[in-house]
Design a protein around this motif. Structure first.
Motif, PDB file in Angstrom:
ATOM      1  N   MET A 169     -53.086  40.841 -45.193  1.00  0.00           N
ATOM      2  CA  MET A 169     -51.917  40.371 -45.946  1.00  0.00           C
ATOM      3  C   MET A 169     -50.832  41.440 -45.939  1.00  0.00           C
ATOM      4  O   MET A 169     -51.102  42.614 -46.179  1.00  0.00           O
ATOM      5  CB  MET A 169     -52.327  40.080 -47.395  1.00  0.00           C
ATOM      6  N   GLY A 170     -49.616  41.031 -45.657  1.00  0.00           N
ATOM      7  CA  GLY A 170     -48.477  41.949 -45.684  1.00  0.00           C
ATOM      8  C   GLY A 170     -48.361  42.807 -44.436  1.00  0.00           C
ATOM      9  O   GLY A 170     -47.505  43.683 -44.356  1.00  0.00           O
ATOM     10  N   ALA A 171     -49.237  42.561 -43.451  1.00  0.00           N
ATOM     11  CA  ALA A 171     -49.227  43.400 -42.239  1.00  0.00           C
ATOM     12  C   ALA A 171     -48.870  42.578 -40.995  1.00  0.00           C
ATOM     13  O   ALA A 171     -49.332  42.867 -39.897  1.00  0.00           O
ATOM     14  CB  ALA A 171     -50.587  44.080 -42.057  1.00  0.00           C
ATOM     15  N   SER A 172     -48.017  41.582 -41.178  1.00  0.00           N
ATOM     16  CA  SER A 172     -47.689  40.723 -40.022  1.00  0.00           C
ATOM     17  C   SER A 172     -46.961  41.506 -38.934  1.00  0.00           C
ATOM     18  O   SER A 172     -47.241  41.329 -37.739  1.00  0.00           O
ATOM     19  CB  SER A 172     -46.839  39.527 -40.456  1.00  0.00           C
ATOM     20  N   LEU A 173     -46.045  42.394 -39.331  1.00  0.00           N
ATOM     21  CA  LEU A 173     -45.310  43.151 -38.310  1.00  0.00           C
ATOM     22  C   LEU A 173     -46.228  44.143 -37.616  1.00  0.00           C
ATOM     23  O   LEU A 173     -46.134  44.361 -36.405  1.00  0.00           O
ATOM     24  CB  LEU A 173     -44.132  43.899 -38.940  1.00  0.00           C
TER      25      LEU A 173
ATOM     26  N   SER B 111     -40.250  39.467 -48.087  1.00  0.00           N
ATOM     27  CA  SER B 111     -39.745  40.775 -48.546  1.00  0.00           C
ATOM     28  C   SER B 111     -39.362  41.696 -47.394  1.00  0.00           C
ATOM     29  O   SER B 111     -38.970  42.838 -47.626  1.00  0.00           O
ATOM     30  CB  SER B 111     -40.825  41.489 -49.360  1.00  0.00           C
ATOM     31  N   ILE B 112     -39.502  41.236 -46.170  1.00  0.00           N
ATOM     32  CA  ILE B 112     -39.219  42.135 -45.037  1.00  0.00           C
ATOM     33  C   ILE B 112     -37.709  42.332 -44.895  1.00  0.00           C
ATOM     34  O   ILE B 112     -36.972  41.369 -44.684  1.00  0.00           O
ATOM     35  CB  ILE B 112     -39.809  41.559 -43.727  1.00  0.00           C
ATOM     36  N   ASP B 113     -37.268  43.584 -45.053  1.00  0.00           N
ATOM     37  CA  ASP B 113     -35.847  43.878 -44.825  1.00  0.00           C
ATOM     38  C   ASP B 113     -35.703  44.704 -43.539  1.00  0.00           C
ATOM     39  O   ASP B 113     -36.707  45.039 -42.896  1.00  0.00           O
ATOM     40  CB  ASP B 113     -35.229  44.594 -46.039  1.00  0.00           C
ATOM     41  N   ASP B 114     -34.473  45.017 -43.175  1.00  0.00           N
ATOM     42  CA  ASP B 114     -34.240  45.692 -41.891  1.00  0.00           C
ATOM     43  C   ASP B 114     -34.918  47.058 -41.828  1.00  0.00           C
ATOM     44  O   ASP B 114     -35.453  47.450 -40.788  1.00  0.00           O
ATOM     45  CB  ASP B 114     -32.743  45.860 -41.631  1.00  0.00           C
ATOM     46  N   ASP B 115     -34.902  47.798 -42.955  1.00  0.00           N
ATOM     47  CA  ASP B 115     -35.502  49.144 -42.948  1.00  0.00           C
ATOM     48  C   ASP B 115     -36.999  49.059 -42.668  1.00  0.00           C
ATOM     49  O   ASP B 115     -37.546  49.823 -41.872  1.00  0.00           O
ATOM     50  CB  ASP B 115     -35.288  49.845 -44.297  1.00  0.00           C
ATOM     51  N   PHE B 116     -37.674  48.117 -43.367  1.00  0.00           N
ATOM     52  CA  PHE B 116     -39.115  47.959 -43.164  1.00  0.00           C
ATOM     53  C   PHE B 116     -39.398  47.518 -41.727  1.00  0.00           C
ATOM     54  O   PHE B 116     -40.270  48.073 -41.041  1.00  0.00           O
ATOM     55  CB  PHE B 116     -39.669  46.935 -44.168  1.00  0.00           C
ATOM     56  N   PHE B 117     -38.644  46.532 -41.274  1.00  0.00           N
ATOM     57  CA  PHE B 117     -38.814  46.018 -39.904  1.00  0.00           C
ATOM     58  C   PHE B 117     -38.673  47.163 -38.890  1.00  0.00           C
ATOM     59  O   PHE B 117     -39.547  47.379 -38.044  1.00  0.00           O
ATOM     60  CB  PHE B 117     -37.743  44.941 -39.637  1.00  0.00           C
ATOM     61  N   ASN B 118     -37.563  47.911 -39.019  1.00  0.00           N
ATOM     62  CA  ASN B 118     -37.310  48.971 -38.033  1.00  0.00           C
ATOM     63  C   ASN B 118     -38.396  50.035 -38.065  1.00  0.00           C
ATOM     64  O   ASN B 118     -38.832  50.526 -37.014  1.00  0.00           O
ATOM     65  CB  ASN B 118     -35.947  49.623 -38.289  1.00  0.00           C
ATOM     66  N   ASN B 119     -38.864  50.394 -39.263  1.00  0.00           N
ATOM     67  CA  ASN B 119     -39.871  51.454 -39.354  1.00  0.00           C
ATOM     68  C   ASN B 119     -41.171  51.042 -38.666  1.00  0.00           C
ATOM     69  O   ASN B 119     -41.732  51.805 -37.871  1.00  0.00           O
ATOM     70  CB  ASN B 119     -40.128  51.818 -40.816  1.00  0.00           C
ATOM     71  N   VAL B 120     -41.659  49.834 -38.956  1.00  0.00           N
ATOM     72  CA  VAL B 120     -42.942  49.412 -38.374  1.00  0.00           C
ATOM     73  C   VAL B 120     -42.823  49.264 -36.850  1.00  0.00           C
ATOM     74  O   VAL B 120     -43.705  49.697 -36.100  1.00  0.00           O
ATOM     75  CB  VAL B 120     -43.438  48.089 -39.007  1.00  0.00           C
TER      76      VAL B 120
END
Ligand code: NAD
Length: 257
Positions: free
Chosen positions: A158-162, A103-112
């Motif tokens: 879980m869900g906190a890989s980034l 479910s990781i998209d660019d917005d989520f990736f960039n924010n984290v």
């Protein structure tokens, strides 16, 4: 020995709540001059400064540290307020939500990544000339302390890989900066908290919190006031002047790397 932090000029990012607020308050009690920082407006910070009750030694600056230009102006304004910078504490950071890999998209990736990596890299980058000048002037070490995480050691929930990956990167960035800046007498250390009782865990049910507490050797979450002394230790040249490039785990025995 411990008047060493008297009048030291310190910026603590992410210090309106949780671990950062306790660190800032403890530094003020030790006599330091502290710029507190957060993403909230100055009006809300007024009550905070009043409570800290250190007029003339406590200041507040607002900046979104996910943005490079705001990191640069944060450092410029902090140096202006304090008259220089002896210690930088990079504490702002956070989970930024949970997403499984698919479910990781660019917005989520960039924010984290912006919240946990860009913030640390850019705030530190703009602080370096001031920390170098401080060390030259004092003939002591200046100090960068960054909040890492147990997640940077063991991967995160879980869900906190980034998030876990970004904290592992924080730990490793410091090891590299030791190679680049020890000649300038700047020390770099990381504090890796375990599970600490702050707003960070507000998305968890009581049942889950109990399960996590059961996985900690001491059987409970840590308290912010149990973290702050480690930051003060690493800030002090007298206490830790020969310590650099280390990750100090404060986790009640949750993990013993
Ligand atoms: P918190 O939510 O109480 O505090 C976070 C602070 O960061 C606040 O002051 C907030 O204003 C600031 N902040 C967040 N996003 C920001 C942004 N974009 N720009 C500027 N400021 C921003 O949480 P906490 O638990 O005290 O977290 C502090 C640090 O500790 C974080 O780096 C977190 O990753 C780390 N950490 C916490 C735990 C824990 O269990 N609480 C464990 C390991 C690591």
């Amino acid at each position: 020995m411990f008047d060493d932090l008297q009048d030291k000029r310190v910026l603590v990012t992410g210090s309106t709540a949780g671990i950062g607020l306790d660190v800032a308050s403890s530094l003020l009690k030790a006599g330091a001059k502290v710029v507190l920082h957060g993403s909230r407006g100055p009006a809300e910070a007024e009550a905070l400064l009043a409570e800290l009750d250190a007029p003339g030694r406590s200041f507040y600056l607002q900046a979104d540290v996910r943005d490079t230009a705001q990191c640069e102006s944060l450092i410029a304004k902090a140096v202006d307020q304090l008259g220089g910078l002896d210690v930088l504490i990079n504490n702002a950071g956070g989970l930024g939500g949970r997403q499984g890999l698919e479910s990781i998209d660019d917005d989520f990736f960039n924010n984290v990544i912006d919240l946990n990596i860009r913030s640390v890299v850019m705030v530190t980058r703009f602080a370096i000339p001031h920390l170098r000048a401080s060390a030259q002037q004092s003939q002591q070490t200046s100090s960068v302390i960054t909040t890492g995480s147990i997640a940077g050691r063991e991967g995160g929930g879980m869900g906190a890989s980034l998030y876990g990956g970004s904290k592992a990167m924080v730990h490793n960035l410091h090891r590299n900066w030791v190679k680049e800046f020890t000649k300038d007498n700047i020390r770099f250390n990381t504090v890796a908290p375990g599970t600490i009782d702050t707003a960070f865990h507000e998305d968890k049910s009581d049942d889950l919190k109990q399960t996590i507490a059961g996985s900690i050797a001491m059987g409970r979450f840590g308290k912010c006031h149990e973290l702050a002394p480690t930051y003060l230790y690493l800030a002090s040249h007298a206490l830790s002047g020969y310590i650099t490039g280390q990750v100090i785990d404060v986790n009640g025995g949750q993990m013993c790397p």
